[in-house]
Motif scaffolding. Structure first.
Motif, PDB file in Angstrom:
ATOM      1  N   PHE A  29      13.434  16.051  61.805  1.00 19.76           N
ATOM      2  CA  PHE A  29      12.353  15.259  61.218  1.00 19.76           C
ATOM      3  C   PHE A  29      11.301  16.123  60.534  1.00 19.76           C
ATOM      4  O   PHE A  29      10.810  15.792  59.456  1.00 19.76           O
ATOM      5  CB  PHE A  29      11.722  14.414  62.318  1.00 19.76           C
ATOM      6  CG  PHE A  29      10.681  13.453  61.844  1.00 19.76           C
ATOM      7  CD1 PHE A  29       9.337  13.698  62.113  1.00 19.76           C
ATOM      8  CD2 PHE A  29      11.019  12.304  61.151  1.00 19.76           C
ATOM      9  CE1 PHE A  29       8.355  12.805  61.697  1.00 19.76           C
ATOM     10  CE2 PHE A  29      10.055  11.404  60.726  1.00 19.76           C
ATOM     11  CZ  PHE A  29       8.718  11.662  61.005  1.00 19.76           C
ATOM     12  N   SER A  30      10.955  17.236  61.146  1.00 14.38           N
ATOM     13  CA  SER A  30       9.879  18.083  60.625  1.00 14.38           C
ATOM     14  C   SER A  30      10.254  18.792  59.334  1.00 14.38           C
ATOM     15  O   SER A  30       9.395  19.449  58.721  1.00 14.38           O
ATOM     16  CB  SER A  30       9.454  19.106  61.674  1.00 14.38           C
ATOM     17  OG  SER A  30      10.568  19.901  62.046  1.00 14.38           O
ATOM     18  N   SER A  31      11.495  18.682  58.903  1.00 14.49           N
ATOM     19  CA  SER A  31      11.948  19.275  57.638  1.00 14.49           C
ATOM     20  C   SER A  31      12.074  18.238  56.528  1.00 14.49           C
ATOM     21  O   SER A  31      12.675  18.501  55.486  1.00 14.49           O
ATOM     22  CB  SER A  31      13.291  19.978  57.829  1.00 14.49           C
ATOM     23  OG  SER A  31      13.171  21.081  58.706  1.00 14.49           O
ATOM     24  N   PHE A  32      11.511  17.087  56.788  1.00 13.15           N
ATOM     25  CA  PHE A  32      11.626  15.995  55.815  1.00 13.15           C
ATOM     26  C   PHE A  32      10.244  15.427  55.495  1.00 13.15           C
ATOM     27  O   PHE A  32       9.462  15.112  56.402  1.00 13.15           O
ATOM     28  CB  PHE A  32      12.511  14.872  56.356  1.00 13.15           C
ATOM     29  CG  PHE A  32      13.988  15.161  56.276  1.00 13.15           C
ATOM     30  CD1 PHE A  32      14.562  16.120  57.096  1.00 13.15           C
ATOM     31  CD2 PHE A  32      14.789  14.478  55.381  1.00 13.15           C
ATOM     32  CE1 PHE A  32      15.918  16.393  57.018  1.00 13.15           C
ATOM     33  CE2 PHE A  32      16.146  14.735  55.293  1.00 13.15           C
ATOM     34  CZ  PHE A  32      16.714  15.700  56.116  1.00 13.15           C
ATOM     35  N   ALA A  33       9.963  15.302  54.199  1.00  9.81           N
ATOM     36  CA  ALA A  33       8.819  14.511  53.782  1.00  9.81           C
ATOM     37  C   ALA A  33       9.168  13.043  54.011  1.00  9.81           C
ATOM     38  O   ALA A  33      10.334  12.647  53.886  1.00  9.81           O
ATOM     39  CB  ALA A  33       8.511  14.760  52.315  1.00  9.81           C
ATOM     40  N   ILE A  51       3.912  11.329  52.778  1.00  7.09           N
ATOM     41  CA  ILE A  51       3.266  12.365  53.577  1.00  7.09           C
ATOM     42  C   ILE A  51       4.191  13.567  53.645  1.00  7.09           C
ATOM     43  O   ILE A  51       5.417  13.437  53.746  1.00  7.09           O
ATOM     44  CB  ILE A  51       2.905  11.841  54.978  1.00  7.09           C
ATOM     45  CG1 ILE A  51       2.049  12.842  55.739  1.00  7.09           C
ATOM     46  CG2 ILE A  51       4.157  11.448  55.764  1.00  7.09           C
ATOM     47  CD1 ILE A  51       1.384  12.239  56.983  1.00  7.09           C
ATOM     48  N   ALA A  52       3.586  14.750  53.550  1.00  2.00           N
ATOM     49  CA  ALA A  52       4.354  15.983  53.579  1.00  2.00           C
ATOM     50  C   ALA A  52       4.993  16.208  54.947  1.00  2.00           C
ATOM     51  O   ALA A  52       4.589  15.617  55.942  1.00  2.00           O
ATOM     52  CB  ALA A  52       3.434  17.145  53.224  1.00  2.00           C
ATOM     53  N   ARG A  99      13.049  12.477  52.980  1.00  2.00           N
ATOM     54  CA  ARG A  99      13.610  13.351  51.953  1.00  2.00           C
ATOM     55  C   ARG A  99      13.476  14.797  52.387  1.00  2.00           C
ATOM     56  O   ARG A  99      12.375  15.258  52.714  1.00  2.00           O
ATOM     57  CB  ARG A  99      12.916  13.161  50.611  1.00  2.00           C
ATOM     58  CG  ARG A  99      13.645  13.849  49.450  1.00  2.00           C
ATOM     59  CD  ARG A  99      12.807  13.867  48.209  1.00  2.00           C
ATOM     60  NE  ARG A  99      11.686  14.801  48.355  1.00  2.00           N
ATOM     61  CZ  ARG A  99      10.808  15.053  47.398  1.00  2.00           C
ATOM     62  NH1 ARG A  99      10.904  14.444  46.241  1.00  2.00           N
ATOM     63  NH2 ARG A  99       9.826  15.896  47.603  1.00  2.00           N
ATOM     64  N   SER A 100      14.598  15.507  52.365  1.00  2.00           N
ATOM     65  CA  SER A 100      14.610  16.892  52.808  1.00  2.00           C
ATOM     66  C   SER A 100      13.713  17.772  51.926  1.00  2.00           C
ATOM     67  O   SER A 100      13.639  17.582  50.706  1.00  2.00           O
ATOM     68  CB  SER A 100      16.042  17.428  52.767  1.00  2.00           C
ATOM     69  OG  SER A 100      16.062  18.807  53.043  1.00  2.00           O
ATOM     70  N   VAL A 101      13.052  18.760  52.529  1.00  3.28           N
ATOM     71  CA  VAL A 101      12.234  19.709  51.776  1.00  3.28           C
ATOM     72  C   VAL A 101      13.080  20.822  51.187  1.00  3.28           C
ATOM     73  O   VAL A 101      12.594  21.610  50.387  1.00  3.28           O
ATOM     74  CB  VAL A 101      11.124  20.325  52.651  1.00  3.28           C
ATOM     75  CG1 VAL A 101      10.221  19.225  53.192  1.00  3.28           C
ATOM     76  CG2 VAL A 101      11.720  21.142  53.796  1.00  3.28           C
ATOM     77  N   SER A 107      18.314  12.487  51.192  1.00  2.00           N
ATOM     78  CA  SER A 107      17.377  11.431  51.537  1.00  2.00           C
ATOM     79  C   SER A 107      18.089  10.343  52.324  1.00  2.00           C
ATOM     80  O   SER A 107      19.298  10.123  52.180  1.00  2.00           O
ATOM     81  CB  SER A 107      16.727  10.850  50.281  1.00  2.00           C
ATOM     82  OG  SER A 107      17.686  10.245  49.447  1.00  2.00           O
ATOM     83  N   TYR A 108      17.298   9.679  53.151  1.00  3.24           N
ATOM     84  CA  TYR A 108      17.792   8.599  53.989  1.00  3.24           C
ATOM     85  C   TYR A 108      16.802   7.446  53.918  1.00  3.24           C
ATOM     86  O   TYR A 108      15.592   7.663  53.769  1.00  3.24           O
ATOM     87  CB  TYR A 108      17.929   9.054  55.445  1.00  3.24           C
ATOM     88  CG  TYR A 108      18.719  10.320  55.652  1.00  3.24           C
ATOM     89  CD1 TYR A 108      18.112  11.463  56.164  1.00  3.24           C
ATOM     90  CD2 TYR A 108      20.077  10.377  55.358  1.00  3.24           C
ATOM     91  CE1 TYR A 108      18.823  12.629  56.370  1.00  3.24           C
ATOM     92  CE2 TYR A 108      20.800  11.542  55.559  1.00  3.24           C
ATOM     93  CZ  TYR A 108      20.166  12.670  56.068  1.00  3.24           C
ATOM     94  OH  TYR A 108      20.885  13.817  56.266  1.00  3.24           O
TER      95      TYR A 108
END
Length: 119
Positions: A29-33, A51-52, A99-101, A107-108
């Motif tokens: 989760f922490s790698s996705f905006a 949100i970033a 969305r992955s950083v 994206s999901y």
């Protein structure tokens, strides 16, 4: 298995408030905006708030600025949308998106939750 599960939608009177939640699982989760979109009947899906990944930056559609607040809890893998001063024009199905950083930009999407603002 990747899942994004929205909750918190419902029927509310104009001027009321709701808090939407989107619980994520199956990815880091922490790698996705994260963002919230909405889609009203007969209209395109549009971005509401984003949100970033670290939660240190956010952005809003002009139509919701000052009324909606997006936040996230990376420890709980959950993103929230606090909606205040709701208007009938906020009526829509609300979706969360991850969305992955990273370069792949995976994206999901969640399945959506209905918000209806009506007296």
């Amino acid at each position: 298995q990747v899942q994004l599960v929205e909750s918190g939608g419902g029927l509310v009177q104009p001027g009321g408030s709701l808090r939407l939640s989107c619980a994520a699982s199956g990815f880091t989760f922490s790698s996705f905006a994260m963002s919230w979109y909405r889609q009203a009947p007969g209209k395109e899906r549009v971005l509401v708030a984003a949100i970033a990944a670290a939660g240190d930056a956010s952005d809003y559609a002009d139509s919701v600025k000052g009324r909606f607040t997006i936040s996230r809890d990376n420890a709980k893998s959950t993103v929230y949308l606090q909606m205040n001063s709701l208007k009938p024009e906020d009526t829509a199905v609300y979706y969360c998106k991850a969305r992955s950083v990273f370069a792949d930009r995976r994206s999901y999407w969640g399945q959506g939750t209905q918000v209806t603002v009506s007296s």
